[in-house]
Structures are given as structure tokens and as C-alpha cells.
Design a protein around this motif. Sequence first.
Motif, PDB file in Angstrom:
ATOM      1  N   LEU A  48       1.094  -1.235   0.021  1.00 43.70           N
ATOM      2  CA  LEU A  48       0.417  -0.048   0.792  1.00 43.70           C
ATOM      3  C   LEU A  48       0.532   1.233  -0.195  1.00 43.70           C
ATOM      4  O   LEU A  48       0.603   2.167  -0.484  1.00 43.70           O
ATOM      5  CB  LEU A  48      -1.044  -0.228   1.717  1.00 43.70           C
ATOM      6  N   ALA A  49       1.679   1.401   1.195  1.00 43.13           N
ATOM      7  CA  ALA A  49       3.158   2.630   1.191  1.00 43.13           C
ATOM      8  C   ALA A  49       3.516   2.350  -0.589  1.00 43.13           C
ATOM      9  O   ALA A  49       3.542   3.525  -0.617  1.00 43.13           O
ATOM     10  CB  ALA A  49       3.658   2.011   1.970  1.00 43.13           C
ATOM     11  N   ASP A  50       4.271   1.970  -0.647  1.00 41.99           N
ATOM     12  CA  ASP A  50       4.995   1.899  -2.264  1.00 41.99           C
ATOM     13  C   ASP A  50       4.269   2.138  -3.663  1.00 41.99           C
ATOM     14  O   ASP A  50       4.408   2.986  -4.275  1.00 41.99           O
ATOM     15  CB  ASP A  50       5.571   0.225  -2.411  1.00 41.99           C
ATOM     16  N   GLU A  51       3.400   1.328  -3.666  1.00 46.83           N
ATOM     17  CA  GLU A  51       2.090   1.219  -4.875  1.00 46.83           C
ATOM     18  C   GLU A  51       1.240   2.697  -4.721  1.00 46.83           C
ATOM     19  O   GLU A  51       0.655   2.773  -6.108  1.00 46.83           O
ATOM     20  CB  GLU A  51       0.557  -0.081  -4.671  1.00 46.83           C
ATOM     21  N   HIS A  52       0.785   3.198  -3.664  1.00 46.94           N
ATOM     22  CA  HIS A  52      -0.022   3.513  -3.160  1.00 46.94           C
ATOM     23  C   HIS A  52       0.217   5.857  -2.737  1.00 46.94           C
ATOM     24  O   HIS A  52      -0.537   6.760  -2.672  1.00 46.94           O
ATOM     25  CB  HIS A  52      -1.527   3.966  -2.615  1.00 46.94           C
ATOM     26  N   GLY A  53       1.316   5.145  -2.910  1.00 48.65           N
ATOM     27  CA  GLY A  53       2.095   6.477  -1.921  1.00 48.65           C
ATOM     28  C   GLY A  53       1.746   6.693  -0.316  1.00 48.65           C
ATOM     29  O   GLY A  53       1.115   8.081   0.595  1.00 48.65           O
ATOM     30  N   LEU A  54       0.689   6.000   0.510  1.00 50.55           N
ATOM     31  CA  LEU A  54       0.853   5.965   1.658  1.00 50.55           C
ATOM     32  C   LEU A  54       2.433   6.010   2.801  1.00 50.55           C
ATOM     33  O   LEU A  54       2.952   5.752   2.261  1.00 50.55           O
ATOM     34  CB  LEU A  54      -0.144   5.322   2.369  1.00 50.55           C
ATOM     35  N   SER A  55       1.543   7.006   3.915  1.00 48.73           N
ATOM     36  CA  SER A  55       2.551   6.633   4.656  1.00 48.73           C
ATOM     37  C   SER A  55       2.508   5.240   5.569  1.00 48.73           C
ATOM     38  O   SER A  55       1.349   4.495   4.994  1.00 48.73           O
ATOM     39  CB  SER A  55       2.856   7.854   5.809  1.00 48.73           C
ATOM     40  N   ALA A  61      -2.955   1.614   9.554  1.00 45.90           N
ATOM     41  CA  ALA A  61      -4.169   1.506   9.657  1.00 45.90           C
ATOM     42  C   ALA A  61      -4.936   1.088   9.013  1.00 45.90           C
ATOM     43  O   ALA A  61      -5.945   0.099   9.483  1.00 45.90           O
ATOM     44  CB  ALA A  61      -4.502   3.055  10.322  1.00 45.90           C
ATOM     45  N   LEU A  62      -4.956   0.995   7.553  1.00 45.97           N
ATOM     46  CA  LEU A  62      -6.215   0.526   7.187  1.00 45.97           C
ATOM     47  C   LEU A  62      -5.487  -0.810   6.634  1.00 45.97           C
ATOM     48  O   LEU A  62      -7.384  -2.003   6.347  1.00 45.97           O
ATOM     49  CB  LEU A  62      -5.509   0.793   5.437  1.00 45.97           C
ATOM     50  N   VAL A  63      -4.518  -1.820   6.702  1.00 45.76           N
ATOM     51  CA  VAL A  63      -4.279  -2.808   6.960  1.00 45.76           C
ATOM     52  C   VAL A  63      -5.243  -3.490   8.392  1.00 45.76           C
ATOM     53  O   VAL A  63      -6.105  -4.165   8.032  1.00 45.76           O
ATOM     54  CB  VAL A  63      -2.849  -3.393   6.394  1.00 45.76           C
TER      55      VAL A  63
END
Length: 75
Positions: A48-55, A61-63
Amino acid sequence: MSLNHSPETHKNLIARIPKVTGRDLPEWFQAIDDGPSFIRCEERVNWLADEHGLSHGYAVALVHEHELHRRAARY
């Protein structure tokens, strides 16, 4: 997967995700479901962080929230 932050911080992060990302939780949950089939939660966080640029904090928190919803749906 254990939380790396307090339950209150988790709640605040989840509440801010739609405003920060422009996507609601169901959209993120669908992205996680449609994404690569990782076994470990940490792999999903990194994706998620790499693919979608999330911190990292928002990705964790999402996972975690996704896992809570999946477990609740089983019962």
C-alpha cells in the motif's frame, strides 16, 4: 498484526483517511482485496505504501482495519 500505535491514534488515522487520500474505506478495502495475495500483513502495508504512496502509519491503519472487518464478517 498488532497496532504500532494506540487505539485512539488508530481511530483518528482511520477517520482522516478519506480526507487525506480522497478514497473511502470501502475503496481501500477493495484495493487490498484486489491487490497481490500477500500472506503477511506487513507485506500488504509495504505494498500500500509503495503502490499508492501512503505513509506507513496510514497503510498500517488500513491493513489493520481491513483485518478487523474481515474477521467481523466471518461471524
